[in-house]
Motif scaffolding. Structure first.
Motif, short mmCIF file in Angstrom:
data_model
loop_
_atom_site.label_atom_id
_atom_site.label_comp_id
_atom_site.label_asym_id
_atom_site.label_seq_id
_atom_site.Cartn_x
_atom_site.Cartn_y
_atom_site.Cartn_z
N VAL A 106 22.60 40.91 42.97
CA VAL A 106 23.37 41.30 44.15
C VAL A 106 23.98 42.68 43.92
N VAL A 107 23.64 43.61 44.80
CA VAL A 107 24.23 44.95 44.77
C VAL A 107 25.10 45.06 46.03
N GLY A 161 19.54 43.56 45.89
CA GLY A 161 20.14 44.20 47.05
C GLY A 161 21.29 43.37 47.60
N ASP A 162 21.64 43.61 48.84
CA ASP A 162 22.72 42.89 49.51
C ASP A 162 22.18 41.54 49.96
N LEU A 172 15.05 43.12 36.93
CA LEU A 172 16.26 42.70 37.65
C LEU A 172 17.39 43.71 37.49
N TYR A 173 17.32 44.55 36.48
CA TYR A 173 18.32 45.61 36.32
C TYR A 173 18.05 46.70 37.36
N VAL A 174 19.11 47.22 37.94
CA VAL A 174 18.94 48.29 38.92
C VAL A 174 18.44 49.55 38.22
N GLU A 175 17.93 50.47 39.00
CA GLU A 175 17.31 51.69 38.47
C GLU A 175 18.25 52.46 37.56
N THR A 185 25.58 39.86 39.60
CA THR A 185 26.28 40.77 40.51
C THR A 185 26.38 42.14 39.86
N VAL A 186 26.11 43.17 40.64
CA VAL A 186 26.26 44.55 40.20
C VAL A 186 27.22 45.23 41.16
#
Length: 698
Positions: A213-214, A195-196, A115-118, A237-238
């Motif tokens: 949520v990015v 993502g969005d 779930l963590y972004v790259e 939320t990121v």
């Protein structure tokens, strides 16, 4: 393009023989006979991994947990063949093999990390809380959930499924390799979205359980979701939006985890109390100014994180109704008013930013909590006390001593008080339990340290951090038997570090037999602008003060003789000095006993004229912005040297093992004095040119 193909485009493939060597070394197989017997089938594994290093390491983790026999390995290889037929290439086959070997709960924890972004840093203290909130962590008798969750964390690292950050001493931070992350997302693609969230309009979300949520938009607008579909358990939320519509708190009524940090959300609606399944609520770095009283309805809430909320100054009285609460985090949030009764929360294991005050016998809301309110918190594992200058003396010295689960303690004096005597008394009463492993002391302004500092009650200490101490000396911690990591910062009053730091004085017969800092591995000293002298024994001070003339080495040998039996820092691996502009010399004995020293880093030690006679320093020497440095010599085992911002460095020799030289662009002219000599020496000793590189400032 498949995962394996992407990887091939980014790294060179290993040869089969090199891959086999990586496999058995990753498993720590030492017996030559065992290596020989398993070689043929081991090479089969390497081929199945496509000679890809990551796949080989992951496979090695699986094999290491089994019997080292050919029959056992063949069983695993047959499973590998089966998995490969289901997946697209060798890489996914190797990863699936390792994933399939995980216990069920570890599988859940591994997939959750995706779930963590790259390239996002995964903090141990954060991810373990999330696992607990999601119910992934098994309850074990006589063991806290937090301890079990940490075991899961280190097990995933051990299996090469998480990559620890080497800059972190205790692996408190890690990352997930992008291929492993993609693999995890492939497995959990129906349950997870990153993502969005607005792109989910019109999509059936009935199987969706976790959302990251990015979004860079000012306002987060959720898609239309009916109650049948709204089964999301985790919402992150990121790159947080400035605002979030209130419907978030109405649509996802089954939420267990809600993380809205790094956003400018300013208010939390009253109907957050409807999220009765919520176990983790994280508002770090948000603009919230208050929490609604309805938060008291969250009877299942286990973790409440309110770090760095600059405009939050009070907590609601309903806080005392959160009977399931395990973690309350208020770091760098200037809380002035707190509700009475935190002592009722019997399951608290982690309290960070506990604002100390005198408390109140009458009012429901008070200016800080009295220390006595912690007396009933028997499960405390991590405790940060702030504003200790406001503390009154306790009625007992055993308030912390009986906390058998307490592993980390942070004691922070936020501002100066003229009542120095009371400060010293309070510090004396805060005797830690013998099981304490980490101790932070911040802002202490007393004239003397408590009598328990450096005593047997700290025998389990592994990490010590001392910051912004107002004392003129450092505490006597050189004889702590298990201390591995020591960091000292911003102690502006310190001008001299001497034998008192080791814990002995001149003429002490016992000290002549001791081992100083017997297990210390990392020593980091930063921002000590007035520090001039550093010695471990009194005999060294005179020599350091006199400097080194032509007869220096002979005098040093003579003066140092009485302390010859004292062993110093036998396990030190890394030494870093940063921002110590007045320090005149390194301790003479530093080069004698530090057989494990691999990394020395000197930054802005401007008064240091020479770095020499360190025959045991074996790998890396970094010197940055040391304007007064003139000489580097007798460093026979250093293999890599990086130099930048040293305009007076005119003499460099005695680096017989040097393999790489990195020079800042500002060193081009001055280095002409000695680079040619290093090149000739390297050619003579190794028969090849020395690798010289240029460093460019970022």
């Amino acid at each position: 393009m498949t995962i394996g193909t992407q990887y091939i485009h980014r790294v060179d493939l290993m040869s089969v023989e090199v891959g086999w060597e990586l496999l058995w070394k990753s498993m720590n197989i030492d017996e030559e006979k065992e290596v020989h017997n398993l070689r043929n089938i081991g090479i089969e594994f390497v081929r199945k991994c496509g000679c890809l290093p990551l796949a080989i390491k992951v496979t090695a983790s699986v094999l290491a947990s089994r019997d080292q026999t050919e029959n056992e390995w063949k069983k695993i290889l047959s499973k590998y063949a089966c998995s490969q037929s289901m997946l697209s290439d060798e890489m996914e086959g190797a990863l699936y093999l390792s994933y399939n070997e995980l216990p069920y709960r570890l599988k859940q924890c591994f997939l959750y990390c995706a779930l963590y972004v790259e390239d996002y840093a995964i903090l141990r203290r954060v991810i373990t809380r999330l696992w607990i909130a999601e119910g992934f962590v098994e309850e074990r008798q006589d063991q806290l959930l937090e301890d079990t969750a940490e075991e899961y964390y280190y097990e995933l690292i051990h299996r090469n499924l998480l990559q620890p950050d080497n800059k972190s001493f205790d692996q408190a931070e890690c990352k997930m390799h992008d291929l492993l992350r993609q693999f995890a997302l492939n497995i959990s693609k129906e349950e997870c979205f990153i993502g969005d969230i607005e792109t989910l309009r019109g999509v059936n979300m009935s199987k969706l359980r976790r959302v990251t949520v990015v979004s860079k938009k000012d306002k987060l607008v959720l898609p239309r979701i009916n109650k049948v579909e709204a089964k999301v358990r985790t919402f992150f939320t990121v790159l947080g939006p400035r605002s979030i519509e209130d419907t978030l708190f109405k649509k996802f009524l089954l939420l267990r985890v809600l993380v809205l940090n790094y956003s400018l959300v300013q208010s939390i609606p009253h109907h957050i109390g409807k999220l009765i399944h919520l176990r983790l609520l994280d508002f770090d770095y948000t603009g919230i100014s208050c929490l609604p009283e309805s938060i008291g309805s969250l009877k299942n809430l286990q973790i409440l994180s309110l770090n760095y909320c600059d405009v939050l100054h009070s907590l609601p009285s309903a806080m005392s109704q959160l009977y399931s609460l395990r973690c309350l985090s208020l770091l760098d949030t200037k809380i002035n008013q707190v509700p009475k009764g935190i002592g009722k929360l019997k399951f608290l294991t982690d309290v960070r930013g506990f604002p100390v005050g005198e408390g109140s016998n009458n009012a429901d809301v008070q200016d800080g909590w009295g220390l006595e309110e912690l007396s009933s918190a028997s499960l405390l594992r991590y405790l940060t006390l702030v504003k200790l200058e406001r503390a009154a003396c306790c009625s007992t010295n055993t308030m912390l001593m009986d906390k058998k689960h307490l592993k980390a303690l942070v004691l922070e004096w936020t501002s100066y008080s003229e009542d120095v005597r009371n400060t010293e008394k309070v510090f004396e009463q805060l005797i830690p339990p013998v099981n304490l492993e980490t101790l932070y002391i911040v802002g202490f302004f007393g004239r003397r340290y408590p009598s328990w500092f450096g005593s047997t009650c700290l025998s389990s200490l592994v990490h010590v951090i001392l910051r912004n101490l107002r004392c003129v000396g450092l505490p006597p911690i050189g004889q702590l038997p298990n201390l591995k990591y020591l960091r000292i910062e911003e102690s502006y009053a310190v001008t001299k570090v001497g034998p008192e730091f080791v814990g002995c004085t001149k003429g002490d017969l016992v000290c002549s037999q001791l081992v100083a800092f017997p297990k210390l591995e990392w020593l980091i000293i930063r921002d000590m602008p007035n520090w001039e002298e550093w010695s471990f024994f009194e005999e060294e001070i005179e020599v350091a003060a006199n400097g080194r003339g032509e007869d220096g080495p002979a005098e040093i040998q003579k003066v140092n003789a009485p302390s010859a039996r004292v062993r110093l820092l036998p396990r030190l691996v890394k030494l870093k000095l940063d921002g110590c502009p007045k320090l005149r010399a390194l301790p003479l004995q530093l080069g004698l006993d530090t057989a494990g020293l691999k990394h020395l880093e000197l930054i802005e030690t401007n008064n240091l004229k020479a770095v020499d006679d360190l025959p045991l320093l074996s790998e890396l020497l970094i010197i940055n912005r040391c304007e007064g440095l003139e000489r580097l010599s007798n460093l026979p085992q250093v293999s890599e040297l990086r130099v930048n911002g040293c305009p007076n460095l005119r003499h460099v020799d005695g680096l017989d093992s040097l393999r790489q030289l990195w020079l800042g662009v500002d060193m081009e002219e001055i280095s002409r004095c000695w680079v040619h000599g290093l090149q000739k020496q390297h050619q003579r000793l190794h028969g090849e040119d020395l690798d010289v590189y240029t460093m460019f400032s970022s």
